[in-house]
Scaffold this active site. Structure first.
Site, PDB file in Angstrom:
ATOM      1  N   GLY A  95     -43.600 -38.267  -2.575  1.00 55.22           N
ATOM      2  CA  GLY A  95     -42.721 -39.311  -2.036  1.00 55.22           C
ATOM      3  C   GLY A  95     -43.507 -40.523  -1.591  1.00 55.22           C
ATOM      4  O   GLY A  95     -44.736 -40.522  -1.557  1.00 55.22           O
ATOM      5  N   ARG A  98     -46.637 -44.311   1.723  1.00 60.95           N
ATOM      6  CA  ARG A  98     -47.078 -45.593   2.315  1.00 60.95           C
ATOM      7  C   ARG A  98     -46.436 -46.733   1.541  1.00 60.95           C
ATOM      8  O   ARG A  98     -47.091 -47.742   1.257  1.00 60.95           O
ATOM      9  CB  ARG A  98     -48.587 -45.710   2.296  1.00 60.95           C
ATOM     10  CG  ARG A  98     -49.085 -45.411   0.936  1.00 60.95           C
ATOM     11  CD  ARG A  98     -50.305 -45.951   0.512  1.00 60.95           C
ATOM     12  NE  ARG A  98     -50.521 -45.253  -0.757  1.00 60.95           N
ATOM     13  CZ  ARG A  98     -51.594 -45.288  -1.428  1.00 60.95           C
ATOM     14  NH1 ARG A  98     -52.578 -45.991  -1.004  1.00 60.95           N
ATOM     15  NH2 ARG A  98     -51.709 -44.651  -2.561  1.00 60.95           N
ATOM     16  N   LYS A 118     -46.179 -52.034   0.020  1.00 62.10           N
ATOM     17  CA  LYS A 118     -47.113 -50.912   0.006  1.00 62.10           C
ATOM     18  C   LYS A 118     -48.097 -51.073   1.159  1.00 62.10           C
ATOM     19  O   LYS A 118     -48.767 -52.110   1.253  1.00 62.10           O
ATOM     20  CB  LYS A 118     -47.848 -50.914  -1.338  1.00 62.10           C
ATOM     21  CG  LYS A 118     -48.626 -49.661  -1.597  1.00 62.10           C
ATOM     22  CD  LYS A 118     -49.159 -49.642  -3.005  1.00 62.10           C
ATOM     23  CE  LYS A 118     -50.261 -48.620  -3.125  1.00 62.10           C
ATOM     24  NZ  LYS A 118     -50.994 -48.745  -4.364  1.00 62.10           N
ATOM     25  N   ASP A 130     -51.437 -42.307   7.333  1.00 64.90           N
ATOM     26  CA  ASP A 130     -51.038 -43.371   8.264  1.00 64.90           C
ATOM     27  C   ASP A 130     -50.040 -44.362   7.653  1.00 64.90           C
ATOM     28  O   ASP A 130     -49.568 -45.276   8.322  1.00 64.90           O
ATOM     29  CB  ASP A 130     -52.272 -44.113   8.792  1.00 64.90           C
ATOM     30  CG  ASP A 130     -53.068 -44.774   7.668  1.00 64.90           C
ATOM     31  OD1 ASP A 130     -52.656 -44.677   6.493  1.00 64.90           O
ATOM     32  OD2 ASP A 130     -54.110 -45.380   7.972  1.00 64.90           O
ATOM     33  N   GLY A 131     -49.754 -44.199   6.352  1.00 65.28           N
ATOM     34  CA  GLY A 131     -48.789 -45.104   5.721  1.00 65.28           C
ATOM     35  C   GLY A 131     -49.328 -46.510   5.516  1.00 65.28           C
ATOM     36  O   GLY A 131     -48.581 -47.420   5.143  1.00 65.28           O
ATOM     37  N   ARG A 181     -45.115 -55.171  -4.096  1.00 63.98           N
ATOM     38  CA  ARG A 181     -45.188 -54.768  -5.497  1.00 63.98           C
ATOM     39  C   ARG A 181     -43.814 -54.903  -6.152  1.00 63.98           C
ATOM     40  O   ARG A 181     -42.795 -54.593  -5.543  1.00 63.98           O
ATOM     41  CB  ARG A 181     -45.676 -53.319  -5.571  1.00 63.98           C
ATOM     42  CG  ARG A 181     -45.769 -52.783  -6.988  1.00 63.98           C
ATOM     43  CD  ARG A 181     -46.697 -51.604  -7.082  1.00 63.98           C
ATOM     44  NE  ARG A 181     -46.180 -50.429  -6.415  1.00 63.98           N
ATOM     45  CZ  ARG A 181     -46.881 -49.300  -6.275  1.00 63.98           C
ATOM     46  NH1 ARG A 181     -48.127 -49.222  -6.716  1.00 63.98           N
ATOM     47  NH2 ARG A 181     -46.359 -48.260  -5.659  1.00 63.98           N
ATOM     48  N   ARG A 188     -40.316 -42.099 -11.459  1.00 59.77           N
ATOM     49  CA  ARG A 188     -41.488 -41.503 -12.125  1.00 59.77           C
ATOM     50  C   ARG A 188     -41.125 -40.201 -12.820  1.00 59.77           C
ATOM     51  O   ARG A 188     -40.082 -39.609 -12.509  1.00 59.77           O
ATOM     52  CB  ARG A 188     -42.556 -41.172 -11.053  1.00 59.77           C
ATOM     53  CG  ARG A 188     -42.861 -42.311 -10.138  1.00 59.77           C
ATOM     54  CD  ARG A 188     -43.162 -41.833  -8.700  1.00 59.77           C
ATOM     55  NE  ARG A 188     -43.105 -42.976  -7.786  1.00 59.77           N
ATOM     56  CZ  ARG A 188     -44.162 -43.661  -7.371  1.00 59.77           C
ATOM     57  NH1 ARG A 188     -45.349 -43.241  -7.706  1.00 59.77           N
ATOM     58  NH2 ARG A 188     -44.037 -44.713  -6.607  1.00 59.77           N
ATOM     59  N   ASP A 263     -46.882 -38.178 -11.016  1.00 62.60           N
ATOM     60  CA  ASP A 263     -46.224 -39.085 -10.058  1.00 62.60           C
ATOM     61  C   ASP A 263     -46.693 -40.528 -10.260  1.00 62.60           C
ATOM     62  O   ASP A 263     -46.118 -41.445  -9.688  1.00 62.60           O
ATOM     63  CB  ASP A 263     -46.484 -38.641  -8.612  1.00 62.60           C
ATOM     64  CG  ASP A 263     -47.963 -38.487  -8.311  1.00 62.60           C
ATOM     65  OD1 ASP A 263     -48.621 -37.700  -9.017  1.00 62.60           O
ATOM     66  OD2 ASP A 263     -48.466 -39.152  -7.394  1.00 62.60           O
ATOM     67  N   ASN A 264     -47.707 -40.712 -11.073  1.00 61.01           N
ATOM     68  CA  ASN A 264     -48.159 -42.080 -11.375  1.00 61.01           C
ATOM     69  C   ASN A 264     -47.772 -42.479 -12.791  1.00 61.01           C
ATOM     70  O   ASN A 264     -48.430 -43.326 -13.403  1.00 61.01           O
ATOM     71  CB  ASN A 264     -49.676 -42.184 -11.183  1.00 61.01           C
ATOM     72  CG  ASN A 264     -50.058 -42.082  -9.712  1.00 61.01           C
ATOM     73  OD1 ASN A 264     -49.270 -42.451  -8.849  1.00 61.01           O
ATOM     74  ND2 ASN A 264     -51.245 -41.584  -9.438  1.00 61.01           N
TER      75      ASN A 264
END
Ligand code: AMP
Ligand code: MG
Length: 504
Positions: A95, A98, A118, A130-131, A181, A188, A263-264
């Site tokens: 998920g 960040r 992002k 930490d996002g 972005r 994905r 996931d990418n």
């Protein structure tokens, strides 16, 4: 057949068709302000293309928006859920850890783009992270994704980079930053995996219908007969097609994606995740830059095959939608997946032929091409400059080009070029256009590792003028300009960077 009803907005501005699917798909996200945002980079061209309603260089509210401090009018921040195979291991929940999706921006022309911040703070998917993002990866993604766009490669894009004014702790304290972005969507293979593998497949059909409607409506019209109206098969076929095109493009540019996890892998076929990616300088047939890729799973030569693997994962997730009878679904999906190697080969040969100034590539050209690559490797020659050198010879422009100062062909390569010239003499078709095309597919400028590195160092020390020059120079990668020696040259031995880090 997928319905179009998910996606209804016709007016320009923010829309939220994905968030409207409900909280199975995403979580509402609170903004998490930073103390002293400072704009690093703003993409004027992309803003114009989007019809973006403001400019953070002059409008403090816009700056607050791209820093994640203030919600833009009509935005509706969410974080989306997905899963994924990371280096071959399934992780059932990843998920947006960040990243915050502000919404979908619909342009005057009716195009729809995700707008995502992002590094804007933790989300329900941060899993202890930490996002946030350090400035280095933000600058890298901005530079490389925009360069990829200019090189003609489908990619997510960068609208803004903002220094957060707050440090983040990684292996050392680093300045933090936030990237805005822009993507056709951030859905994905891993998103499909999450819904296929969680809660017995709840939401899978809804997701797939949504993706089909958002990205593949043309394919649905065009291929519905062949696939007997099976939207999942059409989608699988279309995603395979886009990935075959994408990875063939990466390959001929010497681009090495650092983390080709599922996931990418965006279903829309755009490049995403510029973590430890790199363009090769000298040709290395085993090129692998990523410090986290110890086995070379994502090394340059493995990328077409890894995409095949990722597509097979997608196919498996779609099986229950393709047919409720696995005995029927499996061979149907397999037949689509089996086409991928052929598809990749087709696009790869086309691109390679264009780069080499050949009308087509036949089996008898194999030895000539192999020898070229062997010479590049054994003489440590720069991949990009070597291909550009061929373009300059073919177009007879070497005398007016800075290339002789940048690339000195060894005698063995000059010998090879004689064979190559006689092969080109046998070209059929429009020789002039085949030759001219070489200058449009063999770049002069790529975002080389040592340049990206320098840009990051400068940005971290508060100096963005040179970074902006690099952005601007990378936007025009198929021509020469007067002051190009430093942008185009291969790195000196002590400048070469052979390891890249995600640093996230
Ligand atoms: P990536 O390697 O960039 O594809 O990220 C893999 C996963 O880790 C994604 O779910 C990211 O959202 C998450 N992630 C990466 N960095 C952070 C961070 N600093 N804080 C929270 N989540 C992160
Ligand atoms: Mg990622």
């Amino acid at each position: 057949m997928a319905s179009q009803s998910f996606i209804t907005a016709v007016r320009p501005g923010f829309d939220h068709s994905y968030a409207a699917l409900g909280n199975l798909f995403c979580s509402v996200q609170r903004l998490d302000p930073v103390s002293e945002p400072v704009l690093l980079l703003w993409n004027e061209d992309l803003a114009a293309r989007l019809g973006w309603p403001g400019d953070p260089r002059s409008d403090p509210l816009q700056l607050q928006a791209v820093a994640g401090n203030q919600a833009l009018e009509c935005s509706q921040p969410v974080a989306t859920v997905y899963a994924g195979h990371q280096f071959g291991q399934y992780n059932p929940q990843l998920g947006d850890g960040r990243a915050t999706l502000l919404g979908e921006w619909v342009t005057e022309a009716g195009e729809r783009f995700d707008i995502q911040l992002k590094g804007a703070g933790p989300t329900p998917y941060s899993r202890g992270g930490d996002g946030r993002s350090p400035m280095g990866p933000v600058i890298r993604e901005y530079l490389v994704s925009e360069a990829m766009h200019a090189l003609g490669v489908p990619t997510t894009r960068a609208l803004a980079a903002v220094a957060s004014g707050e440090p983040v702790m990684r292996t050392r304290m680093e300045p933090g930053a936030i990237l805005t972005r822009v993507a056709s969507s951030h859905l994905r293979i891993g998103t499909v995996q999450y819904f296929a593998m969680t809660r017995g497949g709840e939401g899978l059909r809804e997701l797939v219908d949504y993706v089909a409607a958002r990205h593949f409506s043309k394919e649905l019209e065009g291929r519905s007969d062949e696939y007997r109206g099976n939207a999942s098969l059409v989608l699988l076929d279309a995603v395979c097609e886009r990935f075959a095109q994408l990875v063939s493009h990466w390959q001929v540019l010497g681009f090495v994606h650092g983390v080709l996890n599922t996931d990418n892998a965006l279903l829309c076929g755009e490049t995403i995740d510029y973590g430890p990616c790199a363009f090769m300088d000298n040709f290395d047939p085993e090129a692998c830059f990523s410090s986290i890729d110890r086995q070379g799973r994502y090394a340059w030569p493995n990328q077409p095959g890894i995409i095949h693997w990722n597509l097979a994962v997608l196919a498996e997730c779609l099986l229950p939608l393709i047919d409720e009878d696995p005995e029927i679904a499996q061979p149907l999906a397999q037949s689509v997946i089996d086409l991928y190697p052929q598809r990749f080969h087709h696009y790869h040969q086309l691109r390679l032929a264009a780069k080499l100034g050949l009308d087509h590539i036949s089996e008898s050209d194999g030895a000539l091409i192999q020898t070229f690559h062997t010479l590049l490797a054994s003489h440590n020659l720069d991949f990009t400059l070597a291909f550009r050198w061929l373009a300059e010879i073919a177009n007879d422009t070497l005398d007016h080009s800075p290339l002789p100062a940048l690339f000195v062909p060894p005698a063995a390569l000059l010998d090879w070029a004689e064979q190559w010239k006689s092969r080109r003499n046998a070209n059929k078709g429009d020789t002039l256009s085949i030759t001219e095309t070489m200058s449009q597919v063999n770049p002069t400028i790529i975002p080389r590792n040592h340049l990206v590195h320098r840009a990051i160092d400068l940005a971290e020390s508060g100096e963005t003028a040179w970074v902006k020059q690099m952005v601007s120079r990378s936007a025009d990668p198929f021509v020469w300009r007067d002051d190009d020696l430093d942008w185009a040259r291969a790195p000196a031995t002590d400048e070469r960077i052979t390891r890249t880090f995600c640093g996230t």
